[in-house]
Write a protein that holds these residues in place. Structure first.
Motif, PDB file in Angstrom:
ATOM      1  N   PRO A   1       0.819  -1.223   0.000  1.00 18.35           N
ATOM      2  CA  PRO A   1       0.000   0.000   0.000  1.00 18.35           C
ATOM      3  C   PRO A   1       0.852   1.272   0.000  1.00 18.35           C
ATOM      4  N   VAL A   2       1.995   1.240   0.693  1.00 22.21           N
ATOM      5  CA  VAL A   2       2.862   2.429   0.729  1.00 22.21           C
ATOM      6  C   VAL A   2       3.371   2.745  -0.679  1.00 22.21           C
TER       7      VAL A   2
ATOM      8  N   ALA B   1      -1.175  11.744   2.070  1.00 20.65           N
ATOM      9  CA  ALA B   1      -1.747  10.679   1.238  1.00 20.65           C
ATOM     10  C   ALA B   1      -1.694   9.330   1.964  1.00 20.65           C
ATOM     11  N   LEU B   2      -0.633   9.124   2.741  1.00 14.97           N
ATOM     12  CA  LEU B   2      -0.542   7.881   3.513  1.00 14.97           C
ATOM     13  C   LEU B   2      -1.661   7.817   4.544  1.00 14.97           C
ATOM     14  N   ARG B   3      -1.880   8.954   5.213  1.00 12.50           N
ATOM     15  CA  ARG B   3      -2.945   8.981   6.222  1.00 12.50           C
ATOM     16  C   ARG B   3      -4.302   8.737   5.553  1.00 12.50           C
ATOM     17  N   ALA B   4      -4.497   9.363   4.381  1.00 18.51           N
ATOM     18  CA  ALA B   4      -5.774   9.196   3.673  1.00 18.51           C
ATOM     19  C   ALA B   4      -5.984   7.742   3.271  1.00 18.51           C
ATOM     20  N   ALA B   5      -4.882   7.025   3.066  1.00 24.24           N
ATOM     21  CA  ALA B   5      -4.985   5.609   2.674  1.00 24.24           C
ATOM     22  C   ALA B   5      -5.071   4.699   3.895  1.00 24.24           C
ATOM     23  N   GLY B   6      -5.137   5.328   5.062  1.00 28.40           N
ATOM     24  CA  GLY B   6      -5.259   4.522   6.281  1.00 28.40           C
ATOM     25  C   GLY B   6      -3.938   3.977   6.781  1.00 28.40           C
ATOM     26  N   ILE B   7      -2.837   4.544   6.281  1.00 21.78           N
ATOM     27  CA  ILE B   7      -1.520   4.086   6.715  1.00 21.78           C
ATOM     28  C   ILE B   7      -0.963   5.176   7.637  1.00 21.78           C
ATOM     29  N   ASP B   8      -1.316   5.089   8.912  1.00 18.43           N
ATOM     30  CA  ASP B   8      -0.948   6.155   9.839  1.00 18.43           C
ATOM     31  C   ASP B   8       0.479   6.034  10.331  1.00 18.43           C
ATOM     32  N   ARG B   9       0.903   4.819  10.565  1.00 15.95           N
ATOM     33  CA  ARG B   9       2.258   4.622  11.100  1.00 15.95           C
ATOM     34  C   ARG B   9       2.969   3.591  10.228  1.00 15.95           C
ATOM     35  N   PRO B  10       3.314   3.994   9.012  1.00 18.78           N
ATOM     36  CA  PRO B  10       3.861   3.024   8.075  1.00 18.78           C
ATOM     37  C   PRO B  10       5.095   2.315   8.591  1.00 18.78           C
TER      38      PRO B  10
END
Lengths: 175, 289
Positions: free
Chosen positions: A100-101, A154-163
């Motif tokens: 996803p990242v 964009a990461l936060r919007a994709a639900g990736i808060d703490r990659p």
């Protein structure tokens, strides 16, 4: 005017960094071979403009960037035979990262991706990127800050808060 | 942290590159480059700068105009593919399903279509079917008009009975493919031993005639040996609805003989994939696993 020996020295020093730059950005090793060949061909034609020392590497990244842009528009010239280089690079097939990242990164504007990649992949400083892009350090700093912020958003919007904390994504078999 | 994250996405490290400037390819390229005629720089008297600047503008105009005039071609064909622009649609006819990606991309670029066509080996029965279509990249801010954009895709893939040569055509229409590019994956017949790109792990036997699910690893491998088939393990778990996931362990790894096979599938004409539920101390997923 740079003579052949001087050019050969620059070529030897920048050959692998340029291959890396192209391989990281092209879909196939064949494309990367063509981009590198055309970059050096352009450098030879413009040898009088090429700076000395490590500045040459940065200048060549700038040339490669424009060659790559032309390549993506389908206007790459083929003035050189690259069969041997293609054969040597054939074993290097950049795996398409399906995490996803990576998806979020690919969806960023191309200018943001390139700035972030120049820092993280080529390891360039703000001053060096300014040389590559032909703009001021201040402009690079501002653009880089915005690119990082856009990627984080964009990461936060994709639900990736703490990659950094995410465990490796489970992958369906690629075989 | 963002920089570390991007660094982790680096697809090729310089250490991965074995080609050297002093190697055969490096020397050949340098020889080819330096054999090109270098562009000569004319020495210009200072007083003539204005005239040179004007000449520069004229030269730029001469350079730019043909590019603007020509634009993308309306049709283009090479040995691999023929692409034609018909109205607002692109018609792609594949001539050589075994051709390299480069030839496809070249043809698409000539007509201004940002597309990637992959013709991949697939399991029997899925030849000449579209495995996947999608966008190649995200659209830029401001490119999407109010109401969004759409794309249409029509395929002519079926081969009528008794016909010796069959067309393999895809028609792409709508703004979507112009703005976001097109990523098309079509199946072709696999060569003997070639890995099927559509073969994915799942519970149970595919085809059912494999009869390996529920048997121990030892029994399954003995059976495969007797059928002259090779195998590859896959560590993972899948629910009855097909959801789930897993990873490829190292090729040389094999589970203990007493563990159960939970799924089996043909991954090529001579190789079977075996699904095993991971347990403690099994190989862990790797970034490229």
């Amino acid at each position: 005017m740079m003579d052949e020996d001087e050019f050969a020295a620059v070529y030897a020093a920048t050959y692998k960094p340029l291959l890396g730059y192209a391989l990281r950005r092209c879909d196939t090793p064949e494309d990367a071979a063509d981009v590198v060949a055309e970059t050096f061909a352009t450098a030879w034609r413009r040898a009088a403009d090429m700076p000395a020392g490590d500045e040459a590497r940065l200048w060549l990244y700038g040339v490669a960037r424009r060659v790559l842009a032309n390549h993506r528009r389908g206007v790459l010239r083929h003035s050189l035979k690259t069969a041997a280089l293609r054969a040597e690079l054939a074993s290097i097939t950049p795996a398409r990262d399906e995490t996803p990242v990576a998806d979020v990164f690919r969806a960023l504007p191309g200018r943001d991706r390139e700035l972030l990649a120049l820092v993280a992949w080529e390891g360039l400083s703000v001053a060096e990127i300014a040389t590559v892009l032909g703009c001021s350090r201040n402009a690079v700093s501002i653009r880089l800050h915005r690119a990082r912020r856009r990627f984080a958003r964009a990461l936060r919007a994709a639900g990736i808060d703490r990659p950094g904390q995410v465990t490796p994504a489970l992958q369906r078999s690629a075989t | 942290m963002i920089d570390d994250l991007v660094a982790g996405l680096n697809p090729v490290h310089d250490d991965d590159i074995t080609s050297e400037p002093s190697g055969p390819a490096g020397r050949e390229l340098l020889a080819g480059v330096t054999a090109l005629a270098p562009r000569r720089h004319r020495r210009v008297p200072r007083l003539a700068i204005g005239a040179v600047a004007a000449a520069g503008v004229a030269a730029a105009a001469v350079f730019v105009l043909p590019v603007q005039d020509s634009g993308p071609l309306r049709s283009y064909a090479n040995a691999a593919v023929r692409v034609e622009v018909k109205g607002g649609e692109y018609e792609v006819e594949v001539k050589d399903a075994y051709a390299g990606q480069r030839e496809f991309r070249e043809a698409f670029a000539k007509v201004g279509l940002d597309a990637r066509l992959s013709i991949v080996p697939v399991s029997p029965g899925r030849e000449r079917t579209v495995i996947r279509t999608g966008s190649l990249h995200a659209t830029r801010e401001g490119q999407i008009p109010p109401g969004g954009v759409t794309g249409t895709e029509t395929t002519v893939l079926q081969c009528p009975p008794g016909q010796a040569a069959c067309p393999l055509k895809v028609r792409l229409g709508g703004a979507l493919f112009r703005l976001a590019g097109a990523d098309i994956v079509i199946g072709r017949k696999a060569r003997p031993g070639e890995i099927y790109q559509d073969a994915t792990p799942a519970r149970g036997d595919r085809p059912a005639s494999l009869h390996l699910t529920g048997r121990t690893v030892g029994q399954a491998l003995a059976d495969l040996r007797s059928r002259n088939l090779t195998w590859a393990f896959f560590l993972g778990e899948f629910k009855p609805d097909g959801s789930g996931g897993g990873w490829n362990p190292p090729e040389s790894w094999r589970p203990a003989d007493g563990r159960r096979v939970t799924g089996a599938w043909m991954r090529s004409s001579d190789s079977v994939g075996l699904l095993v539920t991971p347990v403690k101390n099994d190989p862990q997923p790797t970034p490229d696993g």
